[in-house]
Design a protein around this motif. Structure first.
Motif, mmCIF file in Angstrom:
data_model
loop_
_atom_site.group_PDB
_atom_site.id
_atom_site.type_symbol
_atom_site.label_atom_id
_atom_site.label_comp_id
_atom_site.label_asym_id
_atom_site.label_seq_id
_atom_site.Cartn_x
_atom_site.Cartn_y
_atom_site.Cartn_z
ATOM 1 N N GLU A 61 -14.682 -16.939 -13.212
ATOM 2 C CA GLU A 61 -14.272 -16.496 -11.880
ATOM 3 C C GLU A 61 -15.501 -16.393 -10.991
ATOM 4 O O GLU A 61 -16.057 -15.316 -10.780
ATOM 5 N N ILE A 87 -23.225 -10.750 -8.247
ATOM 6 C CA ILE A 87 -23.913 -11.587 -9.228
ATOM 7 C C ILE A 87 -24.466 -12.822 -8.515
ATOM 8 O O ILE A 87 -23.730 -13.503 -7.807
ATOM 9 N N ALA A 130 -18.564 -13.833 -16.696
ATOM 10 C CA ALA A 130 -17.811 -13.661 -15.453
ATOM 11 C C ALA A 130 -17.894 -14.917 -14.589
ATOM 12 O O ALA A 130 -16.886 -15.399 -14.070
ATOM 13 N N LEU A 152 -16.093 -16.939 -7.682
ATOM 14 C CA LEU A 152 -16.057 -16.213 -6.408
ATOM 15 C C LEU A 152 -16.053 -14.709 -6.658
ATOM 16 O O LEU A 152 -16.784 -13.959 -6.007
ATOM 17 N N GLY A 153 -15.226 -14.278 -7.610
ATOM 18 C CA GLY A 153 -15.194 -12.858 -7.947
ATOM 19 C C GLY A 153 -16.564 -12.370 -8.373
ATOM 20 O O GLY A 153 -16.984 -11.262 -8.029
ATOM 21 N N ALA A 154 -17.295 -13.206 -9.113
ATOM 22 C CA ALA A 154 -18.627 -12.829 -9.576
ATOM 23 C C ALA A 154 -19.598 -12.693 -8.405
ATOM 24 O O ALA A 154 -20.359 -11.730 -8.315
ATOM 25 N N GLU A 155 -19.539 -13.640 -7.484
ATOM 26 C CA GLU A 155 -20.424 -13.567 -6.312
ATOM 27 C C GLU A 155 -20.167 -12.296 -5.526
ATOM 28 O O GLU A 155 -21.102 -11.631 -5.072
ATOM 29 N N LEU A 156 -18.875 -11.940 -5.382
ATOM 30 C CA LEU A 156 -18.543 -10.758 -4.584
ATOM 31 C C LEU A 156 -18.867 -9.470 -5.336
ATOM 32 O O LEU A 156 -18.936 -8.406 -4.734
ATOM 33 N N ALA A 157 -19.067 -9.565 -6.650
ATOM 34 C CA ALA A 157 -19.501 -8.387 -7.405
ATOM 35 C C ALA A 157 -21.029 -8.259 -7.354
ATOM 36 O O ALA A 157 -21.584 -7.363 -7.975
#
Lengths: 238, 290
Positions: free
Chosen positions: B177, B186, B173, B179-184
């Motif tokens: 992606e 991670i 992830a 930023l998407g990972a941080e917001l999930a």
């Protein structure tokens, strides 16, 4: 209301480099509320979201979530507390399957209830179930938005921030999306809806804030704001 | 010309050598795929791992194949710590700076090895170094067969981690992606460090597979990493299957061109193939379209 607020932001300032985008923001969201933050492009909506989720550092002010100060925490710690940000542009993992995307939504929180939550999300979004083994990058825009929200829901949020969820969706899908947001909220989850889509946001929100040039110029009950044509014309370009 | 038996033997030997190339390349491509930097310290870490395997045998009599089970986790921890506490903080959030920090680490490691152990070339003497299996038409060296099998197992393990564990999914992830990972939720700094640790563990295992038949000195890793880098580009930057297949292809090409052009020119073939592939497929064999 500050003591009972789930999210309580005071005097928040944030920006990039020399530019200060947010110039002193006060915002509260109470448990079970839908709060809308409205404003046109470039007034600081995304920066506000990024500051709340720890991607952008607050330069001044405080962000309290569920009674604790979170303005210096990293994004993963904020997610662990149950403040989930579904970003603008979806930011799904294009190389991974729909199921894997959902699984990663519970990477930090609600991991033990992953299978049950995934089933629940599949029943909310049957399209995602049909495409569960497909790479997320191959989904349509609407499906990707559903997946982004589904990934957020996997963490069992206390507060979910939806950043421009209706962007790029057809009117029919937007209709469906807002019905869904109301339904999620009906299950008891607080929603912070950050949108350019003023009319529909005001229809489902309890309260709303109008953001212009990094400051809130107006806040109040959504119905009052919807009833004020001068206000809508001045700040929302309608 | 050469008889088929000689050709087949050369191909087999090439595959066996290529497997270790593939392992070194795998570590490099993994770090590139996730952190988007070329790890300049890869060669120095390989030299350090070869020294570690050398001394494990020389001082403690530990067989290199057993030492792999100790050195892989130890080098994973080293790689994790390098990324988490040195490379990450020193780069101040700018990926380009990470590249320079790995170059700095390479210089420090190489000179520390030179200071501690001097430029001497050393070898170890294990009983199975010259054992071979008779296939009727050719002999296959036992250490190389072990190496091939071990690389296969490592690649399989890595695939299982990537496909089935949360950490592996998080690595994939973050690669695509961030930023998407941080917001999930991670922790990207942690995932970067885990990836760097995995890359370093690959190098440690490669060192344990090499040392029974190879030698060690403070700059020995560089030759391998030049080939590994070629493989990474050949296979497609960041592509794991690309590194594995590219590694095997490179081993065979080197072996065959050694046969036809003479041992000292064996590596010319690698770079010829490299140029040809990039002319036809600029993103490498398995590279994503730009």
């Amino acid at each position: 209301m500050s003591t009972s607020a789930l999210l309580d932001i005071r005097g928040l300032r944030a920006g990039y480099g020399e530019t200060e985008v947010l110039q002193g923001i006060d915002l509260t969201v109470s448990p079970g509320e839908i709060v809308a933050v409205l404003g046109s492009n470039g007034v600081g909506k995304s920066t506000l979201n990024r500051a709340m989720s720890g991607i952008v550092r607050a330069r001044a002010g405080t962000i309290q979530f569920d009674g604790d100060a979170v303005e210096n925490e990293k994004p993963s710690a904020i997610v662990a507390r149950g403040l989930i940000h579904v970003p603008e542009g979806r930011r799904i993992f294009p190389n991974m399957t729909v199921s894997e995307n959902l699984d990663l939504g519970s990477y930090r929180r609600a991991t033990a209830r992953r299978a049950a939550n995934r089933d629940r999300i599949f029943s909310t979004f049957p399209r995602l179930f049909e495409r569960r083994s497909q790479r997320a990058g191959t989904l349509s825009g609407g499906e990707q938005q559903m997946l982004a929200i589904g990934r957020g829901l996997m963490a069992e949020p206390k507060l979910i921030i939806l950043d421009e969820p209706s962007l790029g969706l057809s009117p029919l899908l937007v209709e469906e999306l807002f019905a869904l947001i109301a339904r999620i909220n009906g299950e008891g989850m607080a929603v912070l809806l950050v949108e350019q889509n003023v009319v529909q946001s005001l229809e489902i929100a309890n309260r709303a804030y109008i953001l212009a040039d990094g400051k809130f110029v107006m806040s109040g009950a959504a119905a009052d704001i919807a009833a004020d044509p001068a206000l809508k014309r001045a700040y929302l370009g309608m | 010309m050469f008889t088929p038996a000689i050709l087949i033997a050369a191909i087999f030997n090439g595959l066996l050598t290529g497997a270790v190339y593939a392992l070194v390349a795998l570590g490099l491509t993994l770090v590139y795929g996730v952190l988007h930097i070329i790890n300049f310290a890869h060669g120095a870490l390989l030299s350090a791992a070869l020294f570690a395997a050398f001394f494990a045998f020389h001082q403690f009599g530990l067989d290199p194949y057993l030492a792999a089970f100790l050195l892989a986790p130890a080098f994973f921890a080293c790689g994790y710590a390098f990324q988490r506490f040195v490379i990450g903080p020193a780069s101040h959030g700018d990926d380009r700076n990470m590249l320079l920090v790995t170059l700095g680490i390479a210089i420090v490691i190489e000179n520390a090895l030179l200071y501690a152990f001097h430029a001497d070339t050393r070898t170890i003497d294990v009983p199975y170094a010259f054992q071979s299996i008779d296939l009727g038409f050719t002999f296959l060296a036992v250490p190389r067969l072990v190496g091939f099998g071990a690389v296969f197992v490592v690649a399989l393990l890595l695939w299982l981690i990537m496909a089935w564990t949360d950490t592996g999914k998080a690595i994939r992830a973050v690669a695509k992606e961030r930023l998407g990972a941080e917001l999930a939720g991670i922790d990207v700094a942690h995932i970067y460090a885990v990836t760097f640790g995995l890359g370093t563990a690959c190098v440690a295992i490669a060192a344990c597979l090499l040392i029974p038949t190879y030698y060690v000195n403070p700059s020995v890793g560089n030759a391998f990493v030049l080939i590994a880098f070629t493989i990474v580009v050949l296979g497609g930057m960041g592509s794991v299957p690309g590194a594995l297949i590219g590694g095997l292809v490179t081993g065979v090409v080197e072996s065959l061109s050694g046969l036809f052009l003479g041992d000292s020119l064996g590596q010319i073939g690698i770079f010829l193939i490299f140029i040809l592939v990039l002319l036809v497929r600029p993103n490498g064999l398995f590279g994503a379209k730009a």
